[in-house]
Design a protein around this motif. Sequence first.
Motif, PDB file in Angstrom:
ATOM      1  N   THR A 261     115.580  -1.209  47.733  1.00  0.00           N
ATOM      2  CA  THR A 261     115.768  -0.332  48.885  1.00  0.00           C
ATOM      3  C   THR A 261     115.751   1.137  48.472  1.00  0.00           C
ATOM      4  O   THR A 261     115.230   1.984  49.196  1.00  0.00           O
ATOM      5  CB  THR A 261     117.083  -0.646  49.632  1.00  0.00           C
ATOM      6  OG1 THR A 261     118.194  -0.541  48.729  1.00  0.00           O
ATOM      7  CG2 THR A 261     117.050  -2.040  50.225  1.00  0.00           C
TER       8      THR A 261
ATOM      9  N   LYS B  65     110.227  -0.372  56.747  1.00  0.00           N
ATOM     10  CA  LYS B  65     111.617  -0.077  57.039  1.00  0.00           C
ATOM     11  C   LYS B  65     112.452  -1.302  56.698  1.00  0.00           C
ATOM     12  O   LYS B  65     112.014  -2.430  56.893  1.00  0.00           O
ATOM     13  CB  LYS B  65     111.780   0.234  58.522  1.00  0.00           C
ATOM     14  CG  LYS B  65     113.198   0.472  58.984  1.00  0.00           C
ATOM     15  CD  LYS B  65     113.244   0.717  60.492  1.00  0.00           C
ATOM     16  CE  LYS B  65     114.671   0.874  60.979  1.00  0.00           C
ATOM     17  NZ  LYS B  65     114.730   1.084  62.452  1.00  0.00           N
ATOM     18  N   TYR B  66     113.652  -1.096  56.124  1.00  0.00           N
ATOM     19  CA  TYR B  66     114.504  -2.250  55.851  1.00  0.00           C
ATOM     20  C   TYR B  66     115.728  -2.218  56.765  1.00  0.00           C
ATOM     21  O   TYR B  66     116.211  -1.159  57.156  1.00  0.00           O
ATOM     22  CB  TYR B  66     114.911  -2.316  54.375  1.00  0.00           C
ATOM     23  CG  TYR B  66     115.728  -1.157  53.865  1.00  0.00           C
ATOM     24  CD1 TYR B  66     117.116  -1.141  53.973  1.00  0.00           C
ATOM     25  CD2 TYR B  66     115.110  -0.075  53.253  1.00  0.00           C
ATOM     26  CE1 TYR B  66     117.865  -0.078  53.501  1.00  0.00           C
ATOM     27  CE2 TYR B  66     115.849   0.998  52.785  1.00  0.00           C
ATOM     28  CZ  TYR B  66     117.220   0.995  52.919  1.00  0.00           C
ATOM     29  OH  TYR B  66     117.958   2.051  52.454  1.00  0.00           O
ATOM     30  N   TYR B  67     116.196  -3.410  57.084  1.00  0.00           N
ATOM     31  CA  TYR B  67     117.279  -3.553  58.055  1.00  0.00           C
ATOM     32  C   TYR B  67     118.599  -3.944  57.412  1.00  0.00           C
ATOM     33  O   TYR B  67     119.594  -4.124  58.120  1.00  0.00           O
ATOM     34  CB  TYR B  67     116.884  -4.569  59.128  1.00  0.00           C
ATOM     35  CG  TYR B  67     115.792  -4.054  60.025  1.00  0.00           C
ATOM     36  CD1 TYR B  67     116.083  -3.387  61.200  1.00  0.00           C
ATOM     37  CD2 TYR B  67     114.453  -4.207  59.665  1.00  0.00           C
ATOM     38  CE1 TYR B  67     115.080  -2.886  62.017  1.00  0.00           C
ATOM     39  CE2 TYR B  67     113.441  -3.716  60.469  1.00  0.00           C
ATOM     40  CZ  TYR B  67     113.761  -3.050  61.643  1.00  0.00           C
ATOM     41  OH  TYR B  67     112.757  -2.552  62.437  1.00  0.00           O
TER      42      TYR B  67
ATOM     43  N   ILE C 232     117.246  -9.638  51.638  1.00  0.00           N
ATOM     44  CA  ILE C 232     116.903  -8.348  52.222  1.00  0.00           C
ATOM     45  C   ILE C 232     115.987  -8.600  53.410  1.00  0.00           C
ATOM     46  O   ILE C 232     115.144  -9.512  53.379  1.00  0.00           O
ATOM     47  CB  ILE C 232     116.218  -7.422  51.182  1.00  0.00           C
ATOM     48  CG1 ILE C 232     115.965  -6.037  51.789  1.00  0.00           C
ATOM     49  CG2 ILE C 232     114.927  -8.015  50.653  1.00  0.00           C
ATOM     50  CD1 ILE C 232     115.449  -5.018  50.783  1.00  0.00           C
TER      51      ILE C 232
ATOM     52  N   VAL D  22     113.254  -6.747  55.916  1.00  0.00           N
ATOM     53  CA  VAL D  22     112.396  -5.572  56.105  1.00  0.00           C
ATOM     54  C   VAL D  22     111.420  -5.852  57.238  1.00  0.00           C
ATOM     55  O   VAL D  22     111.164  -7.007  57.596  1.00  0.00           O
ATOM     56  CB  VAL D  22     111.611  -5.224  54.815  1.00  0.00           C
ATOM     57  CG1 VAL D  22     112.545  -4.911  53.668  1.00  0.00           C
ATOM     58  CG2 VAL D  22     110.648  -6.332  54.443  1.00  0.00           C
TER      59      VAL D  22
END
Length: 306
Positions: free
Chosen positions: A75, A90-92, A103, A105
């Motif tokens: 990240t 974009k990562y959540y 992870i 994304v």
Amino acid sequence: MKVDSVIKNICTNLNLNLIDIKKEKGGSNNKVYSVFTKELELIFKFPRQRIVEGEIIGENEDKMFGGKLSLERETFILDLMRSFNVPVPKYYGIFETELGRCIVVEKIKGTNMAAYLKNKDYKLDEFLSIVKSLGENIKKLHAARFESFGNIMDNNIIEPSNIYNFIDRYKSVNDMVLTICKNKKCFNEQEFKTVEQFIEKKFDFYYDELNIQKRPATFAITDLHEGNFHVENSVVSGFFDVESSQAAPKEFELYCLRFFIFNFFGRTEYDIAEKIFWKSYYNNEKDFPDDLSSKIIDFFSFLRLV
């Protein structure tokens, strides 16, 4: 708990309405799932233990450079690339689950370069447009500067620390590669000695040129090939699989282009693609690197072949 239940719980936490889950081929680092919701498409990645050359090499260990992989590192690298206005997913968030950490994304628009060109009937103009876009994006990454050479870790830490000549950095990696070659009996005793001596000779030859004053430590994805970035409308729509990124001389990135990208078609197209890339990379000021840089790029290509 089954993976479907884990993914559903995370989607609920993100206020997303799950529709479907598809297991992807993934890579050696992660188990990968495409997740479709009413709102958007996501990628879920669950790190797994690495097996290289038939042996477990340690939890989350980078097979290329020996550093530790982590979701936090990934990240951080995505954020760093985004800060240079380079397209990345974009990562959540990073989530702790009954099946381990994962992870989440966004799924990047488009398809990887190989699939994209196949869908376009392998039109050369499409390929050259992608190469031009690569030049524009890699130029942005190469504006980065680090204080030493090594793995780019989270919190802007470089490991190992205080290495100011890239040869000193790469020798340990090379020793690891040669040990694998030896164990696999890739060479007989005389061949192994010849390769080893050739590499040492080149290390000595390029040592002064690869200090950080002459070749700054910049951002290198290091594993840039036709399968680990997406393309849409003839330009790069996003890079992924960047967790092994290094602080390295620019040449250490650029060899991948000769090794994996420019040669997608044939010899003639290779030469055209390389010139278009460099014109883009150098803002149309020139269409080829200086001779010494080109030779260093070729040497790194040789090391990758080994």
